[in-house]
Design a protein around this motif. Sequence first.
Motif, PDB file in Angstrom:
ATOM      1  N   ALA A  15       0.830  -1.209   0.000  1.00 34.21           N
ATOM      2  CA  ALA A  15       0.000   0.000   0.000  1.00 34.21           C
ATOM      3  C   ALA A  15       0.861   1.254   0.000  1.00 34.21           C
ATOM      4  O   ALA A  15       0.572   2.225  -0.719  1.00 34.21           O
ATOM      5  N   THR A  16       1.926   1.250   0.781  1.00 34.11           N
ATOM      6  CA  THR A  16       2.793   2.421   0.866  1.00 34.11           C
ATOM      7  C   THR A  16       3.562   2.645  -0.434  1.00 34.11           C
ATOM      8  O   THR A  16       3.727   3.785  -0.880  1.00 34.11           O
ATOM      9  N   THR A  17       4.027   1.559  -1.052  1.00 36.20           N
ATOM     10  CA  THR A  17       4.807   1.679  -2.283  1.00 36.20           C
ATOM     11  C   THR A  17       3.968   2.275  -3.408  1.00 36.20           C
ATOM     12  O   THR A  17       4.392   3.223  -4.088  1.00 36.20           O
ATOM     13  N   LEU A  18       2.762   1.733  -3.622  1.00 36.18           N
ATOM     14  CA  LEU A  18       1.898   2.269  -4.675  1.00 36.18           C
ATOM     15  C   LEU A  18       1.480   3.700  -4.364  1.00 36.18           C
ATOM     16  O   LEU A  18       1.447   4.561  -5.260  1.00 36.18           O
ATOM     17  N   ALA A  19       1.194   3.970  -3.094  1.00 34.90           N
ATOM     18  CA  ALA A  19       0.834   5.332  -2.703  1.00 34.90           C
ATOM     19  C   ALA A  19       1.982   6.293  -2.968  1.00 34.90           C
ATOM     20  O   ALA A  19       1.771   7.431  -3.392  1.00 34.90           O
ATOM     21  N   GLY A  20       3.222   5.847  -2.728  1.00 37.13           N
ATOM     22  CA  GLY A  20       4.383   6.694  -2.972  1.00 37.13           C
ATOM     23  C   GLY A  20       4.561   7.027  -4.445  1.00 37.13           C
ATOM     24  O   GLY A  20       4.910   8.161  -4.802  1.00 37.13           O
ATOM     25  N   ILE A  21       4.303   6.044  -5.324  1.00 41.41           N
ATOM     26  CA  ILE A  21       4.444   6.284  -6.766  1.00 41.41           C
ATOM     27  C   ILE A  21       3.417   7.312  -7.242  1.00 41.41           C
ATOM     28  O   ILE A  21       3.752   8.279  -7.942  1.00 41.41           O
ATOM     29  N   LEU A  22       2.157   7.122  -6.853  1.00 42.41           N
ATOM     30  CA  LEU A  22       1.122   8.074  -7.257  1.00 42.41           C
ATOM     31  C   LEU A  22       1.316   9.432  -6.589  1.00 42.41           C
ATOM     32  O   LEU A  22       1.047  10.478  -7.190  1.00 42.41           O
ATOM     33  N   ALA A  23       1.785   9.419  -5.342  1.00 42.51           N
ATOM     34  CA  ALA A  23       2.024  10.680  -4.635  1.00 42.51           C
ATOM     35  C   ALA A  23       3.096  11.500  -5.325  1.00 42.51           C
ATOM     36  O   ALA A  23       3.016  12.738  -5.365  1.00 42.51           O
ATOM     37  N   PHE A  24       4.102  10.834  -5.891  1.00 44.14           N
ATOM     38  CA  PHE A  24       5.151  11.555  -6.606  1.00 44.14           C
ATOM     39  C   PHE A  24       4.580  12.282  -7.820  1.00 44.14           C
ATOM     40  O   PHE A  24       4.934  13.437  -8.093  1.00 44.14           O
ATOM     41  N   VAL A  25       3.687  11.609  -8.554  1.00 47.16           N
ATOM     42  CA  VAL A  25       3.066  12.237  -9.729  1.00 47.16           C
ATOM     43  C   VAL A  25       2.251  13.453  -9.316  1.00 47.16           C
ATOM     44  O   VAL A  25       2.358  14.537  -9.911  1.00 47.16           O
ATOM     45  N   PHE A  26       1.433  13.286  -8.274  1.00 49.45           N
ATOM     46  CA  PHE A  26       0.602  14.398  -7.815  1.00 49.45           C
ATOM     47  C   PHE A  26       1.456  15.512  -7.217  1.00 49.45           C
ATOM     48  O   PHE A  26       1.102  16.689  -7.311  1.00 49.45           O
ATOM     49  N   ALA A  27       2.575  15.145  -6.596  1.00 48.03           N
ATOM     50  CA  ALA A  27       3.460  16.158  -6.028  1.00 48.03           C
ATOM     51  C   ALA A  27       4.110  16.998  -7.123  1.00 48.03           C
ATOM     52  O   ALA A  27       4.277  18.212  -6.974  1.00 48.03           O
ATOM     53  N   ILE A  28       4.479  16.356  -8.231  1.00 42.17           N
ATOM     54  CA  ILE A  28       5.030  17.090  -9.374  1.00 42.17           C
ATOM     55  C   ILE A  28       4.020  18.112  -9.884  1.00 42.17           C
ATOM     56  O   ILE A  28       4.360  19.270 -10.176  1.00 42.17           O
TER      57      ILE A  28
ATOM     58  N   GLY B 235      -4.701   6.663   3.134  1.00 41.18           N
ATOM     59  CA  GLY B 235      -4.039   7.451   4.165  1.00 41.18           C
ATOM     60  C   GLY B 235      -2.604   7.783   3.798  1.00 41.18           C
ATOM     61  O   GLY B 235      -2.145   8.916   4.003  1.00 41.18           O
ATOM     62  N   SER B 236      -1.890   6.819   3.224  1.00 40.84           N
ATOM     63  CA  SER B 236      -0.503   7.037   2.824  1.00 40.84           C
ATOM     64  C   SER B 236      -0.410   8.018   1.663  1.00 40.84           C
ATOM     65  O   SER B 236       0.490   8.867   1.620  1.00 40.84           O
ATOM     66  N   PHE B 237      -1.338   7.908   0.729  1.00 41.61           N
ATOM     67  CA  PHE B 237      -1.317   8.762  -0.455  1.00 41.61           C
ATOM     68  C   PHE B 237      -1.423  10.235  -0.065  1.00 41.61           C
ATOM     69  O   PHE B 237      -0.658  11.076  -0.558  1.00 41.61           O
ATOM     70  N   GLY B 238      -2.347  10.560   0.816  1.00 38.88           N
ATOM     71  CA  GLY B 238      -2.509  11.953   1.225  1.00 38.88           C
ATOM     72  C   GLY B 238      -1.288  12.492   1.945  1.00 38.88           C
ATOM     73  O   GLY B 238      -0.816  13.600   1.656  1.00 38.88           O
ATOM     74  N   PHE B 239      -0.757  11.700   2.873  1.00 35.45           N
ATOM     75  CA  PHE B 239       0.407  12.149   3.635  1.00 35.45           C
ATOM     76  C   PHE B 239       1.630  12.311   2.741  1.00 35.45           C
ATOM     77  O   PHE B 239       2.345  13.326   2.805  1.00 35.45           O
ATOM     78  N   LEU B 240       1.897  11.314   1.886  1.00 34.42           N
ATOM     79  CA  LEU B 240       3.096  11.356   1.055  1.00 34.42           C
ATOM     80  C   LEU B 240       3.006  12.442  -0.012  1.00 34.42           C
ATOM     81  O   LEU B 240       4.026  13.066  -0.339  1.00 34.42           O
ATOM     82  N   THR B 241       1.820  12.686  -0.550  1.00 40.77           N
ATOM     83  CA  THR B 241       1.679  13.758  -1.530  1.00 40.77           C
ATOM     84  C   THR B 241       2.057  15.095  -0.923  1.00 40.77           C
ATOM     85  O   THR B 241       2.807  15.887  -1.512  1.00 40.77           O
ATOM     86  N   ARG B 242       1.551  15.356   0.271  1.00 41.81           N
ATOM     87  CA  ARG B 242       1.887  16.611   0.946  1.00 41.81           C
ATOM     88  C   ARG B 242       3.377  16.687   1.267  1.00 41.81           C
ATOM     89  O   ARG B 242       4.030  17.730   1.052  1.00 41.81           O
TER      90      ARG B 242
END
Length: 261
Positions: A80-93, A146-153
């Motif tokens: 869950a954390t790994t996939l959230a991190g990949i998508l979070a990177f895209v949204f962070a960009i 939960g991971s996606f929101g935190f990692l995106t920010r």
Amino acid sequence: MPADVFAKKRRNSVLLFLLIGAATAISIIITEFSIAKGVTSVPKAIQWSLSNFYPTKDSLAKLPDILVKLKETLLISVAATTLAGILAFVFAILGSNTTRVNAFFGGFSRGIAVLFRNIDVSIWALVLLFSFGQSSLTGYFALFFGSFGFLTRAFIETIDEVSSSSVEALQTTGASYLTVISQSVIPSTIPQMISWVLFMIETNIRNATLVGLLTGSGIGFTFNLYYKNLSYDIASLVVITIIISILSIELISNYVRRVIL
């Protein structure tokens, strides 16, 4: 002037402590909480734990089954954390002021991050129960959101702080958008982002226990099952395996941080 500023800060601090004290007193009155009873119950709780909540020789027979559920929880947390991190990177960009395409995508990405980050993982688990029922999939998505929101920010702030100067330098030379991302943003932010992902994995392993209680899966469900059946010796063994796994993951992540940072 410095004396006036110091006095103002002191007044604000005193006012803040008074407000906190008043809120605490009101809460105690409304909930009818007894401080004396709470303090005196601590020794009794410790005595009960030492008398009942410890593994026995017979409970060790359940260790293989516990380890299977623990492995399931660990794998779900990492996935869950790994996939959230990949998508979070895209949204962070898209959401970073340094690398965003336009104001619309920037505002949209930041809004999604705020929404997902401020909804607790336990709330996600309860909401998703209506869609997926009690299953590992429910726990996976609860941890993922939960991971996606935190990692995106966290990634947005990392990009804004770490790579702004190098991005501006490449943009000045006329580099394309993808070149800026690949040659500046990723190299300068990837160590910090990996650190955030490792931190999130640690957090999710702890959260997965609570999510398991709600979704009927993983090590959390195993603990709840034995605890409700009054099998305190096996329940304590579950707690010990969780503690050992959390400490092990933390040691590994700290070592990785020392290597990459």
